[in-house]
Scaffold this motif. Structure first.
Motif, PDB file in Angstrom:
ATOM      1  N   GLU A   1     -46.845 -85.845 -65.580  1.00  0.00           N
ATOM      2  CA  GLU A   1     -47.105 -86.277 -64.646  1.00  0.00           C
ATOM      3  C   GLU A   1     -48.409 -87.255 -64.618  1.00  0.00           C
ATOM      4  O   GLU A   1     -49.325 -86.339 -65.045  1.00  0.00           O
ATOM      5  CB  GLU A   1     -46.718 -85.853 -62.935  1.00  0.00           C
ATOM      6  CG  GLU A   1     -47.370 -86.181 -61.678  1.00  0.00           C
ATOM      7  CD  GLU A   1     -46.929 -85.920 -60.529  1.00  0.00           C
ATOM      8  OE1 GLU A   1     -47.486 -86.123 -59.153  1.00  0.00           O
ATOM      9  OE2 GLU A   1     -46.617 -84.657 -60.437  1.00  0.00           O
ATOM     10  N   GLY A   2     -48.669 -88.707 -64.294  1.00  0.00           N
ATOM     11  CA  GLY A   2     -49.204 -88.727 -64.546  1.00  0.00           C
ATOM     12  C   GLY A   2     -50.010 -89.240 -63.173  1.00  0.00           C
ATOM     13  O   GLY A   2     -49.789 -88.857 -62.199  1.00  0.00           O
ATOM     14  N   GLU A   3     -51.264 -90.055 -62.762  1.00  0.00           N
ATOM     15  CA  GLU A   3     -52.258 -90.511 -61.892  1.00  0.00           C
ATOM     16  C   GLU A   3     -51.268 -91.809 -60.924  1.00  0.00           C
ATOM     17  O   GLU A   3     -51.242 -91.094 -60.311  1.00  0.00           O
ATOM     18  CB  GLU A   3     -53.437 -90.932 -62.234  1.00  0.00           C
ATOM     19  CG  GLU A   3     -54.754 -90.381 -62.520  1.00  0.00           C
ATOM     20  CD  GLU A   3     -54.605 -89.043 -61.807  1.00  0.00           C
ATOM     21  OE1 GLU A   3     -54.857 -89.287 -60.786  1.00  0.00           O
ATOM     22  OE2 GLU A   3     -55.693 -88.117 -62.144  1.00  0.00           O
ATOM     23  N   ASP A   4     -50.294 -92.156 -61.654  1.00  0.00           N
ATOM     24  CA  ASP A   4     -49.269 -92.775 -60.809  1.00  0.00           C
ATOM     25  C   ASP A   4     -48.395 -93.439 -61.442  1.00  0.00           C
ATOM     26  O   ASP A   4     -48.203 -93.974 -62.196  1.00  0.00           O
ATOM     27  CB  ASP A   4     -50.843 -94.355 -61.044  1.00  0.00           C
ATOM     28  CG  ASP A   4     -49.291 -95.697 -60.507  1.00  0.00           C
ATOM     29  OD1 ASP A   4     -48.884 -96.062 -59.312  1.00  0.00           O
ATOM     30  OD2 ASP A   4     -49.837 -96.790 -60.516  1.00  0.00           O
ATOM     31  N   PRO A   5     -47.419 -92.480 -61.044  1.00  0.00           N
ATOM     32  CA  PRO A   5     -45.749 -92.098 -61.258  1.00  0.00           C
ATOM     33  C   PRO A   5     -45.371 -93.241 -60.901  1.00  0.00           C
ATOM     34  O   PRO A   5     -44.500 -93.066 -61.620  1.00  0.00           O
ATOM     35  CB  PRO A   5     -45.244 -90.969 -60.208  1.00  0.00           C
ATOM     36  CG  PRO A   5     -46.224 -90.354 -60.070  1.00  0.00           C
ATOM     37  CD  PRO A   5     -47.751 -90.881 -60.185  1.00  0.00           C
ATOM     38  N   SER A   6     -45.860 -94.908 -60.360  1.00  0.00           N
ATOM     39  CA  SER A   6     -44.948 -95.802 -59.774  1.00  0.00           C
ATOM     40  C   SER A   6     -45.300 -96.580 -61.654  1.00  0.00           C
ATOM     41  O   SER A   6     -43.899 -97.768 -61.716  1.00  0.00           O
ATOM     42  CB  SER A   6     -45.100 -96.746 -58.788  1.00  0.00           C
ATOM     43  OG  SER A   6     -47.201 -96.316 -58.739  1.00  0.00           O
ATOM     44  N   ARG A   7     -45.723 -96.462 -61.956  1.00  0.00           N
ATOM     45  CA  ARG A   7     -46.364 -97.379 -63.539  1.00  0.00           C
ATOM     46  C   ARG A   7     -44.910 -96.329 -64.286  1.00  0.00           C
ATOM     47  O   ARG A   7     -44.284 -95.615 -64.066  1.00  0.00           O
ATOM     48  CB  ARG A   7     -48.014 -96.967 -63.749  1.00  0.00           C
ATOM     49  CG  ARG A   7     -48.850 -97.297 -63.593  1.00  0.00           C
ATOM     50  CD  ARG A   7     -49.403 -97.383 -64.300  1.00  0.00           C
ATOM     51  NE  ARG A   7     -50.087 -98.324 -65.594  1.00  0.00           N
ATOM     52  CZ  ARG A   7     -50.938 -97.401 -66.736  1.00  0.00           C
ATOM     53  NH1 ARG A   7     -51.850 -96.633 -66.470  1.00  0.00           N
ATOM     54  NH2 ARG A   7     -50.509 -98.792 -67.494  1.00  0.00           N
ATOM     55  N   PRO A   8     -44.250 -97.758 -65.039  1.00  0.00           N
ATOM     56  CA  PRO A   8     -43.560 -96.879 -66.227  1.00  0.00           C
ATOM     57  C   PRO A   8     -44.490 -96.365 -67.026  1.00  0.00           C
ATOM     58  O   PRO A   8     -45.321 -96.859 -66.829  1.00  0.00           O
ATOM     59  CB  PRO A   8     -44.102 -98.326 -67.240  1.00  0.00           C
ATOM     60  CG  PRO A   8     -44.110-100.142 -66.225  1.00  0.00           C
ATOM     61  CD  PRO A   8     -44.702 -99.461 -64.841  1.00  0.00           C
TER      62      PRO A   8
END
Length: 443
Positions: free
Chosen positions: A76-83
């Protein structure tokens, strides 16, 4: 565990681990013979899954056929909304004959500053670098800017049917939201001079037609005259094919590479005079030279069962590769060269790929390389072979070859692929860890 042991574990870095991880992976024999007769990738998949689970991930092992296993995990990344970004590698290797090697191909021996063994550059080095970077980041609580999907895949060396192709066809949800990917055979260095090192990033690859050629003739006694000998007809056709000089076709990617190299060398390069151009490329000449033409290499012959019997059929196998945009020309030339008596059929085929050398991901590669090597310049190139990127392209994922290695100029890197005494520099592995870590932050 004692306090001192805990402290030691906590301070382990990706650079500390990468060599050991690479050696461990090499020692797991995952030889792929093109069928299911080899050991398979299950042991390697379980090893990777264990290393990922140790740092808090929940990896999934998917077995497409008994023993043919791949491991997939999502960070999981800091901004999961990013591709999301896909980092993929394969765990299978081509077979090796230990008698031909200086050090046993499945020993993971360290000698002369290198880790030796089958898969050292194709591609357990990248698998190890990826594991080392991911484990380091998760131990220290450093999330990537966006979600990352990790895929350690079976069967790439036989076309990916039981690895990437199986996952794309049967489990596409594992790659939900992924728009870009990095994988093998790119990001390696070519030293031009003391002020410039080019790092070749794969943005294109040739398509493939692995073919079986068949000629039917008249069977008979070996002592008698036979003007319809299948072996004779096939060998003549294979000889024509093997000696054929395919015309030069300069694609967009190859043109960009030659322009970059021309600028780096300070001299114009003529793709029509390839002897002069390739002479300037040292160890990568074979790799680049193969991207200027379609090709068809005879690789296997089969016929007969007794010395005094003329067989009624003869077969050959050919590894055919075509440039992006030139598949139809390739097949037409192939049929003309072989002639009407030869029947051909694909045993495995896949498309050519080509993408542009631009965008934020390319900028991230360039910045990460330059931060670790001030004289680095990333340039695009075409791979003469193929990778699992062909499968991931079907999901709309834009794929690059980026497995960063800084190499000593004297190392015949192209010759390491499927070659005897395959090896990767220890310092190259550590360099790759540092670059990948920076790349993830910048991507």
């Amino acid at each position: 565990m004692s306090e001192s042991s805990t402290a030691r574990t906590a301070t382990v870095t990706g650079e500390d681990e990468v060599v050991g991880l690479c050696r461990d992976l090499i020692r797991i024999d995952t030889s792929n013979y093109g069928d299911h007769s080899g050991p398979g990738e299950r042991a390697a998949a379980e090893y990777v899954a264990e290393k990922l689970a140790e740092v808090g991930l929940e990896p999934t092992i998917i077995e497409s056929h008994r023993g043919r296993a791949s491991t997939v995990a999502r960070i999981e990344g800091e901004d999961p909304s990013r591709p999301a970004l896909l980092i993929h590698g394969h765990t299978d290797v081509v077979p090796a004959n230990a008698e031909d090697w200086t050090h046993h191909p499945f020993s993971g021996e360290i000698a002369d500053g290198c880790v030796w063994g089958r898969g050292a550059v194709d591609m357990k080095d990248m698998d190890a670098m990826t594991l080392a970077v991911v484990r380091d980041r998760l131990r220290s609580g450093r999330k990537p800017p966006r979600d990352i999907v990790l895929a350690f895949l079976a069967d790439e060396e036989a076309g990916g049917t039981y690895g990437a192709r199986h996952l794309v066809d049967k489990h596409p949800g594992l790659f939900e939201g992924v728009t870009e990917a990095i994988g093998e055979v790119g990001g390696f260095s070519f030293t031009v001079n003391e002020n410039l090192r080019l790092y070749l990033v794969e943005t294109a690859q040739k398509g493939m037609h692995w073919m079986r050629l068949t000629v039917d003739g008249t069977a008979g006694h070996g002592s008698m005259t036979n003007t319809d000998n299948a072996i004779t007809e096939l060998c003549e056709a294979v000889g024509r094919l093997g000696r054929h000089t395919w015309p030069v076709r300069v694609t967009k990617t190859v043109r960009s590479f030659l322009d970059e190299l021309s600028d780096a060398l300070g001299t114009p390069l003529d793709p029509e005079d390839m002897d002069a151009t390739l002479a300037k490329l040292g160890g990568i000449a074979k790799m680049i030279g193969a991207t200027l033409r379609n090709s068809a290499a005879p690789t296997m012959l089969g016929a007969g069962y007794k010395v005094n019997v003329i067989p009624g059929q003869a077969t050959a196998h050919v590894d055919g590769r075509f440039l992006p945009g030139y598949e139809e020309e390739f097949l037409a030339d192939l049929d003309r060269i072989l002639g009407p008596r030869v029947r051909r059929e694909d045993v495995h085929g896949d498309k050519a790929l080509e993408t542009s050398f631009d965008g934020d991901l390319v900028d991230a590669m360039q910045s990460a390389l330059k931060a670790e090597d001030p004289i680095a310049r990333a340039v695009p190139y075409m791979l003469s072979g193929g990778t699992d990127a062909k499968s991931f392209d079907d999901l709309g994922i834009r794929c690059f070859g980026f497995a960063p290695l800084r190499l000593p100029p004297e190392l015949d890197f192209a010759g390491m692929f499927h070659g005897v005494d395959e090896r990767v520099p220890v310092e190259g592995l550590k360099f790759g860890v540092r670059v990948l870590d920076r790349f993830i932050d910048a991507s």
